[in-house]
Design a protein around this motif. Structure first.
Motif, PDB file in Angstrom:
ATOM      1  N   ALA A  35       0.812  -1.222   0.000  1.00 42.81           N
ATOM      2  CA  ALA A  35       0.000   0.000   0.000  1.00 42.81           C
ATOM      3  C   ALA A  35       0.843   1.268   0.000  1.00 42.81           C
ATOM      4  O   ALA A  35       0.288   2.362   0.082  1.00 42.81           O
ATOM      5  N   THR A  38      -0.329   3.750  -2.650  1.00 41.57           N
ATOM      6  CA  THR A  38      -1.764   3.818  -2.938  1.00 41.57           C
ATOM      7  C   THR A  38      -2.265   5.250  -3.026  1.00 41.57           C
ATOM      8  O   THR A  38      -2.931   5.646  -4.009  1.00 41.57           O
ATOM      9  N   GLU A  39      -1.963   6.054  -2.029  1.00 40.91           N
ATOM     10  CA  GLU A  39      -2.444   7.433  -2.023  1.00 40.91           C
ATOM     11  C   GLU A  39      -1.713   8.284  -3.055  1.00 40.91           C
ATOM     12  O   GLU A  39      -2.285   9.224  -3.621  1.00 40.91           O
ATOM     13  N   CYS A  40      -0.456   7.958  -3.312  1.00 48.35           N
ATOM     14  CA  CYS A  40       0.311   8.677  -4.329  1.00 48.35           C
ATOM     15  C   CYS A  40      -0.328   8.475  -5.701  1.00 48.35           C
ATOM     16  O   CYS A  40      -0.484   9.436  -6.471  1.00 48.35           O
ATOM     17  N   LYS A  42      -3.433   7.714  -6.358  1.00 50.83           N
ATOM     18  CA  LYS A  42      -4.712   8.419  -6.383  1.00 50.83           C
ATOM     19  C   LYS A  42      -4.523   9.909  -6.636  1.00 50.83           C
ATOM     20  O   LYS A  42      -5.276  10.521  -7.412  1.00 50.83           O
ATOM     21  N   GLU A  43      -3.515  10.499  -5.986  1.00 55.72           N
ATOM     22  CA  GLU A  43      -3.283  11.929  -6.149  1.00 55.72           C
ATOM     23  C   GLU A  43      -2.797  12.259  -7.562  1.00 55.72           C
ATOM     24  O   GLU A  43      -3.233  13.248  -8.163  1.00 55.72           O
ATOM     25  N   ARG A  46      -5.724  11.980  -9.860  1.00 55.44           N
ATOM     26  CA  ARG A  46      -6.628  13.120  -9.697  1.00 55.44           C
ATOM     27  C   ARG A  46      -6.136  14.320 -10.497  1.00 55.44           C
ATOM     28  O   ARG A  46      -6.920  14.991 -11.184  1.00 55.44           O
ATOM     29  N   ARG A 215       3.005   9.819   2.946  1.00 52.22           N
ATOM     30  CA  ARG A 215       1.917   9.768   3.933  1.00 52.22           C
ATOM     31  C   ARG A 215       1.056  11.020   3.834  1.00 52.22           C
ATOM     32  O   ARG A 215       1.555  12.130   3.625  1.00 52.22           O
ATOM     33  N   LYS A 216      -0.242  10.848   4.040  1.00 55.10           N
ATOM     34  CA  LYS A 216      -1.155  11.994   3.940  1.00 55.10           C
ATOM     35  C   LYS A 216      -2.017  12.179   5.173  1.00 55.10           C
ATOM     36  O   LYS A 216      -2.830  13.103   5.243  1.00 55.10           O
ATOM     37  N   GLU A 217      -1.850  11.274   6.166  1.00 54.22           N
ATOM     38  CA  GLU A 217      -2.680  11.357   7.354  1.00 54.22           C
ATOM     39  C   GLU A 217      -1.873  11.949   8.517  1.00 54.22           C
ATOM     40  O   GLU A 217      -0.661  12.038   8.463  1.00 54.22           O
ATOM     41  N   SER A 227       0.019  17.906   3.792  1.00 49.83           N
ATOM     42  CA  SER A 227       0.560  16.584   4.070  1.00 49.83           C
ATOM     43  C   SER A 227       1.870  16.350   3.328  1.00 49.83           C
ATOM     44  O   SER A 227       2.179  17.015   2.330  1.00 49.83           O
ATOM     45  N   LEU A 229       2.529  13.885   1.467  1.00 51.31           N
ATOM     46  CA  LEU A 229       2.208  13.441   0.114  1.00 51.31           C
ATOM     47  C   LEU A 229       2.019  14.626  -0.825  1.00 51.31           C
ATOM     48  O   LEU A 229       2.540  14.626  -1.952  1.00 51.31           O
TER      49      LEU A 229
END
Length: 252
Positions: A35, A38-40, A42-43, A46, A215-217, A227, A229
């Motif tokens: 994971a 994962t957020e990378c 998505k960003e 986007r 990390r974004k949290e 963040s 990220l």
């Protein structure tokens, strides 16, 4: 939409258009979870969607993931780092195989975290010399230092986390070396610690250190910068997209 028509819309749209013409590979380091990006992803997707384009982003684990033997993975990275070894090692070969399958004939942007940055550079050079990819850029994120060939120094961006005082916050970046023997203007030989350094060394202020670039949290959110990220993606989007834009304009 063509590059020439996008240029009429201004610098920002032109940068985004050129960046989207490049295939993107995210390369993880040793012991990474599946994971990590994962957020990378998505960003990035986007931002691509906002630019009105789709994107080709792939995640690779050239040395394995957290379920595999950690020390075995470290040994594989060490082999890829060894400055006098001529043969490309397993991590880079694994990456090259994927790029040959999915991105032959296309320019490629590699984003490698930790040991993934080592495999990214090795694979990019090998693929370019073989004529598989016409152009490439590598972003080494929190990676060990490794000597970069002079002709490729401008293609490599080295990102390192720093704290609010500007001090290095990533211990992995202290591993390895860019050094070599040079001669000063008086003809005296000396150890030049940046002789084989990449052209672009980018310190970015982050919360935390080596494991926290994407990390974004909370607690990896700065009250003003946002963040980690977002700081990372902004750096990639603004610094590297601009360079890719210039590279593409010279080929027109």
């Amino acid at each position: 939409m063509s590059l020439r028509r996008k240029q009429q819309g201004g610098d920002n749209s032109m940068q985004a258009d050129v960046t989207l013409d490049w295939d993107v590979y995210l390369l993880a380091g040793v012991g990474s979870t599946r994971a990590i990006f994962t957020e990378c992803v998505k960003e990035l997707q986007r931002r691509y969607k906002e630019a009105g384009r789709s994107s080709s982003i792939r995640e690779l684990f050239p040395y394995g993931d957290h379920t595999q033997n950690f020390f075995h993975q470290l040994l594989r990275v060490r082999k890829d780092l060894y400055r006098f070894r001529r043969a490309v090692q397993s991590g880079a070969r694994a990456v090259a195989g994927q790029v040959r399958e999915f991105s032959a004939g296309k320019p490629v942007l590699f984003i490698g975290h930790s040991g993934g940055g080592v495999a990214a550079y090795q694979a990019a050079v090998m693929l370019h010399k073989e004529g598989i990819i016409p152009d490439w850029r590598v972003i080494q994120v929190g990676s060990p230092k490794m000597p970069i060939e002079t002709e490729y120094m401008s293609k490599v961006h080295y990102v390192v986390a720093v704290n609010d005082k500007g001090d290095c916050a990533d211990f992995i970046t202290r591993i390895g070396s860019w050094g070599g023997i040079s001669r000063n203007r008086y003809g005296i030989w000396y150890w030049n610690r940046v002789k084989y350094a990449p052209r672009h060394i980018i310190p970015i202020p982050l919360m935390g250190g080596h494991q926290h670039y994407f990390r974004k949290e909370a607690p990896y959110i700065h009250p003003e910068r946002g963040s980690n990220l977002i700081v990372m993606i902004d750096t990639i989007w603004e610094r590297v997209a601009r360079e890719l834009c210039l590279a593409a304009s010279t080929m027109m």
